[in-house]
Design a protein around this motif. Structure first.
Motif, mmCIF file in Angstrom:
data_model
loop_
_atom_site.group_PDB
_atom_site.id
_atom_site.type_symbol
_atom_site.label_atom_id
_atom_site.label_comp_id
_atom_site.label_asym_id
_atom_site.label_seq_id
_atom_site.Cartn_x
_atom_site.Cartn_y
_atom_site.Cartn_z
ATOM 1 N N ALA A 1 0.836 -1.210 0.000
ATOM 2 C CA ALA A 1 0.000 0.000 0.000
ATOM 3 C C ALA A 1 0.866 1.254 0.000
ATOM 4 C CB ALA A 1 -0.926 -0.018 1.224
ATOM 5 N N ARG A 2 1.935 1.238 0.765
ATOM 6 C CA ARG A 2 2.814 2.406 0.796
ATOM 7 C C ARG A 2 3.486 2.624 -0.554
ATOM 8 N NH1 ARG A 2 5.614 0.959 6.641
ATOM 9 N NH2 ARG A 2 3.837 1.606 7.950
ATOM 10 N N ARG B 1 -7.026 -4.233 -5.418
ATOM 11 C CA ARG B 1 -6.670 -5.619 -5.073
ATOM 12 C C ARG B 1 -5.986 -5.670 -3.713
ATOM 13 N NH1 ARG B 1 -4.508 -10.508 -8.336
ATOM 14 N NH2 ARG B 1 -3.103 -11.509 -6.854
ATOM 15 N N ASN B 2 -5.065 -4.748 -3.477
ATOM 16 C CA ASN B 2 -4.348 -4.743 -2.204
ATOM 17 C C ASN B 2 -5.291 -4.412 -1.049
ATOM 18 O OD1 ASN B 2 -1.503 -4.994 -1.132
ATOM 19 N ND2 ASN B 2 -2.052 -3.015 -0.259
ATOM 20 N N ALA B 3 -6.221 -3.482 -1.283
ATOM 21 C CA ALA B 3 -7.209 -3.160 -0.243
ATOM 22 C C ALA B 3 -8.057 -4.386 0.094
ATOM 23 C CB ALA B 3 -8.096 -2.000 -0.703
ATOM 24 N N ASN B 4 -8.400 -5.172 -0.903
ATOM 25 C CA ASN B 4 -9.130 -6.417 -0.648
ATOM 26 C C ASN B 4 -8.344 -7.333 0.270
ATOM 27 O OD1 ASN B 4 -11.699 -6.503 -1.731
ATOM 28 N ND2 ASN B 4 -11.038 -7.246 -3.730
ATOM 29 N N MET C 1 -6.184 -6.562 2.401
ATOM 30 C CA MET C 1 -6.115 -5.973 3.741
ATOM 31 C C MET C 1 -7.493 -5.928 4.401
ATOM 32 S SD MET C 1 -3.462 -2.839 2.974
ATOM 33 C CE MET C 1 -3.252 -2.362 4.691
ATOM 34 N N LEU C 2 -8.498 -6.538 3.730
ATOM 35 C CA LEU C 2 -9.871 -6.622 4.233
ATOM 36 C C LEU C 2 -10.563 -5.267 4.274
ATOM 37 C CD1 LEU C 2 -9.249 -9.149 7.147
ATOM 38 C CD2 LEU C 2 -9.788 -9.643 4.759
ATOM 39 N N ARG C 3 -10.041 -4.317 3.515
ATOM 40 C CA ARG C 3 -10.680 -3.008 3.402
ATOM 41 C C ARG C 3 -11.571 -3.033 2.154
ATOM 42 N NH1 ARG C 3 -5.153 0.505 4.651
ATOM 43 N NH2 ARG C 3 -4.947 -0.152 6.831
ATOM 44 N N HIS C 4 -12.641 -3.787 2.255
ATOM 45 C CA HIS C 4 -13.431 -4.101 1.070
ATOM 46 C C HIS C 4 -14.189 -2.895 0.520
ATOM 47 C CE1 HIS C 4 -12.358 -8.229 1.623
ATOM 48 N NE2 HIS C 4 -12.930 -8.291 2.809
ATOM 49 N N ARG C 5 -14.610 -1.999 1.386
ATOM 50 C CA ARG C 5 -15.333 -0.832 0.892
ATOM 51 C C ARG C 5 -14.410 0.062 0.065
ATOM 52 N NH1 ARG C 5 -20.182 0.071 2.113
ATOM 53 N NH2 ARG C 5 -20.069 -1.235 3.989
ATOM 54 N N ALA D 1 -11.770 -0.971 -1.450
ATOM 55 C CA ALA D 1 -11.475 -1.731 -2.664
ATOM 56 C C ALA D 1 -12.579 -1.550 -3.701
ATOM 57 C CB ALA D 1 -11.310 -3.205 -2.328
ATOM 58 N N ALA D 2 -13.829 -1.610 -3.259
ATOM 59 C CA ALA D 2 -14.950 -1.461 -4.188
ATOM 60 C C ALA D 2 -14.942 -0.087 -4.852
ATOM 61 C CB ALA D 2 -16.267 -1.692 -3.457
ATOM 62 N N GLU D 3 -14.593 0.944 -4.093
ATOM 63 C CA GLU D 3 -14.547 2.296 -4.658
ATOM 64 C C GLU D 3 -13.479 2.397 -5.740
ATOM 65 O OE1 GLU D 3 -13.936 4.838 -1.346
ATOM 66 O OE2 GLU D 3 -15.974 4.582 -0.527
ATOM 67 N N GLN D 4 -12.358 1.733 -5.529
ATOM 68 C CA GLN D 4 -11.278 1.767 -6.524
ATOM 69 C C GLN D 4 -11.630 0.958 -7.766
ATOM 70 O OE1 GLN D 4 -8.264 3.189 -6.697
ATOM 71 N NE2 GLN D 4 -7.778 3.904 -4.638
ATOM 72 N N LEU D 5 -12.292 -0.179 -7.554
ATOM 73 C CA LEU D 5 -12.455 -1.159 -8.632
ATOM 74 C C LEU D 5 -13.716 -0.958 -9.469
ATOM 75 C CD1 LEU D 5 -11.414 -4.198 -6.462
ATOM 76 C CD2 LEU D 5 -10.117 -3.347 -8.426
#
Length: 531
Positions: free
Chosen positions: A50-51, A76-79, A81-85, A87-91
Motif C-alpha cells: 500500500a505504501r 486488489r491490495n485493499a481487498n 487488507m480486508l478493506r473491502h469498501r 477496494a470497491a470504490e477503486q475497482l
C-alpha cells in the motif's frame, strides 16, 4: 485476459501499452514501483504494498494507462487488507469500463462485494467473468473456482477435474496458483484423492510472482494432504520443513505458520509426544495473537474467525495443558493449570469480541490479575470441553482442578432442563439443584468453609453461563446462603474503546452470535433477556 494474473498485469508492458523509452525516467520509476507493489502484495506484505502504491500515485505525469493499473492494484491490495469498501470504490469504475483491466477488476470487485456481505451481487459479477471470453482465461477460471466456493452444494472432485482440464491449457507458471487454490478447496472439504494429488503436482511450478508465499502455502497444503491420507509422520516432517522455509522466505506467512504449528501439535499429540505437541500449540497461539487484531470477525462465507481459527487452536492447547496437569504434581501442576486459565481468558476475549462484532470492543488486563484472589475469596473457573468439564478452584495461592466426566452436550441438556424448571416455577427444581451441585461442586462448599471463605467468584463457560450458581444446593442449603456469589464473564476482560452494540449481556450472553457454537442451539438464551 490472462495478463491480469501474470507479471504483465503489474508492469505497463506491451499488453497494456507501456510508454516508449523516450517518456523518460519518471515512467520507468512508476513501473518499478508498481512491480515492487505487486510482488509485495503476492508475498503477503500488504501494508508495504500500500505504501509503494501511494508513492506511485504521487509520481508526476501519470498517464491514463498507469492510473488504471494503479487503481487495479490499489483495489486488489485493499481487498487483501480486508478493506473491502475502499477496494470497491477503486475497482467499480474499472469493472464498468471497456479497458484491459475490466475483467480483473470485476473479479476483485466480486471479492470486495463478498467481504461486504453482498453475496448476490458478488455471484452476478463472478458469473459474468466466468462466462465471458476464452474458457482457458486465467481470470475466468479463478471466477469459476470462487463460484465453486459459493455453491450451496458440495463440489465433487469430478467438477474440479473438469475445471482443471481447462486450466491445463494455461502455462505452468500461470496455472500453478490456480492449482494451489483448487487444492486448498478440496482439502478444506476433506478430499485426499487422485485429483488432490494431481493439483499438488501442478502447483509445484513456481508462479510468475509471489514465489515465496506460494512455496510456503504449497508446503502447508502438502502437509494437510498427508494428514488426510493418514501419513502422520510425513505430515509432521513436511510441516516442520515448511516452517523453516517460512523463516527463510521474504513472504509474510504468519497465517500459514499457525496452521502448520496447529497441525504438528495435534499430530504429535496423537503420537503421544505431549511436550512437543504443547510447544507447537503454544507457537500456533503466539502466531494467532499477532494476527488477531487483523482477523475479520466474520469471513465472507459467513463463518467466524473465532469458530474456525481461534477456538480450535486455543481449545486444543487448553485441553492438552489440563491433561498434562492431571499427571503432574506441585509447582509443575500449578504452572499448567495457570497456563490453561490464561489461554482460556484469551478464548473468552475472542468469544466476546465475536458476539459484539468488534475486536476493539474488548481488551485484556494484565496477566497479574489472574494470579491470586483477595483474602476470604475463592475463585471457581469453569472450562467446558467436548468430552469433559474441568472446574479450577483457587483459594489463596493454591489452584486445583476437579474433572467432571460429562460431555458438553449432556451438560447442556442438564443445565437447560434446570433453567426451564426454574422459569416455570416447578417444585422439582430443588432436586435438580441438589444433583447439579453434586456434579459440579461435590464437597467444595465444605472445603471453602474450612478456609473461612465468604465470597465465591464464578467464571462460567459454555452452557454453564445459563446456570444461576447461587441456587445450587448442598445439604439442603443454597450456595447463595453460604457465600456471596459473584459471576464474571472473565478475569481479564475489560471494555475497549470500540463502539457499543447496544446489546446487554445477561449471564454472560443475552443472545448467541454466529460464533458461539457451543451456545448457539440454546433456546433458553432468548428467554433470559428482560422484557
Amino acid at each position: 485476459m490472462r495478463a491480469a494474473l501474470t507479471l504483465l498485469s503489474i508492469l505497463l508492458g506491451i499488453a497494456l501499452g507501456a510508454p516508449a523509452a523516450s517518456a523518460g525516467a519518471s515512467a520507468s520509476k512508476v513501473e518499478a514501483m508498481l512491480e515492487e507493489a505487486a510482488a509485495l502484495n503476492a508475498d503477503g506484505h500488504y501494508l508495504l504494498a500500500a505504501r509503494q502504491l501511494e508513492r506511485a500515485a504521487r509520481a508526476p505525469g501519470l498517464q491514463a494507462a498507469q492510473r488504471e493499473t494503479l487503481s487495479y492494484w490499489s483495489g486488489r491490495n485493499a481487498n487483501r487488507m480486508l478493506r473491502h469498501r475502499a477496494a470497491a470504490e477503486q475497482l467499480a469504475p474499472l469493472a464498468a469500463s471497456a479497458g484491459p483491466w475490466q475483467k480483473g477488476a470485476a473479479l476483485e470487485l466480486a471479492i470486495a462485494r463478498l467481504g461486504l456481505g453482498e453475496r448476490a451481487e458478488a455471484r452476478r459479477l463472478l458469473q459474468a467473468v466466468a462466462g465471458d471470453g476464452d474458457p482457458a482465461d486465467a481470470t475466468a477460471l479463478q471466477a469459476r473456482l470462487l463460484l465453486f466456493r459459493l455453491a450451496d452444494t458440495p463440489i465433487s472432485p469430478e467438477a474440479i477435474d473438469a475445471w482443471w482440464a481447462t486450466a491445463t491449457r494455461l502455462s505452468p507458471a500461470e496455472g500453478s496458483p490456480l492449482a494451489l487454490a483448487a487444492l486448498r478447496l478440496l482439502l478444506e472439504r476433506g478430499a485426499a484423492d487422485q485429483t488432490a494429488s494431481r493439483l499438488l503436482e501442478a502447483a509445484r511450478e513456481p508462479p510468475v510472482i509471489g514465489r515465496g508465499r506460494h512455496t510456503v502455502e504449497l508446503g502447508e497444503a502438502e502437509s494437510h494432504l498427508l494428514e488426510l491420507q493418514g501419513r502422520y509422520g510425513e505430515a509432521i516432517a513436511r510441516a516442520r520443513d515448511t516452517l523453516r522455509l517460512a523463516d527463510a522466505s521474504r513472504a509474510a506467512a504468519e497465517d500459514l505458520r499457525y496452521r502448520l504449528e496447529w497441525r504438528a501439535g495435534r499430530l504429535l499429540a496423537r503420537q503421544g509426544d505431549t511436550d512437543a505437541a504443547l510447544a507447537a500449540y503454544q507457537r500456533a497461539v503466539a502466531s494467532l495473537e499477532q494476527l488477531r487484531i487483523d482477523l475479520p470477525i466474520t469471513y465472507p462465507d459467513g463463518s467466524s474467525s473465532h469458530a474456525t481459527a481461534l477456538q480450535p487452536v486455543y481449545g486444543a492447547l487448553i485441553d492438552l495443558l489440563l491433561k498434562r496437569a492431571a499427571a503432574r504434581e506441585g509447582p509443575q501442576r500449578q504452572s499448567d493449570l495457570l497456563a490453561a486459565r490464561r489461554i482460556s481468558e484469551l478464548l473468552k476475549q475472542s468469544e466476546l469480541q465475536d458476539y459484539l462484532g468488534e475486536r476493539c470492543a474488548v481488551t485484556s488486563k494484565d496477566a497479574e490479575t489472574l494470579q491470586k484472589p483477595d483474602p476470604g475469596t475463592a475463585l471457581l473457573y469453569a472450562i467446558v470441553l467436548a468430552d469433559r468439564t474441568e472446574i479450577l478452584i483457587q483459594v489463596n495461592d493454591a489452584l486445583e482442578s476437579r474433572r467432571i466426566d460429562i460431555t458438553a452436550d449432556n451438560l447442556r441438556i442438564l443445565v437447560q432442563r434446570f433453567a426451564a424448571t426454574l422459569r416455570a416455577g416447578d417444585e422439582g427444581f430443588e432436586a435438580q439443584a441438589d444433583a447439579l451441585s453434586g456434579l459440579l461442586l461435590g464437597d467444595l462448599p465444605k472445603h471453602l468453609a474450612s478456609h473461612n471463605i465468604d465470597t465465591l467468584v464464578v467464571v462460567p463457560d459454555g452452557s454453564l453461563r445459563l446456570l444461576p450458581w447461587a441456587v445450587l444446593r448442598t445439604d439442603g442449603a443454597y450456595l447463595g446462603s453460604r457465600f456471596a456469589v459473584a459471576t464474571l464473564s472473565g478475569l481479564a476482560i475489560r471494555g475497549g474503546t470500540g463502539g457499543a452494540s447496544g446489546q446487554s449481556l445477561v449471564s454472560g450472553v443475552s443472545q448467541p452470535g454466529p460464533v458461539v457454537a457451543k451456545l448457539r442451539d440454546l433456546p433458553a438464551l432468548g428467554s433470559l433477556a428482560p422484557a
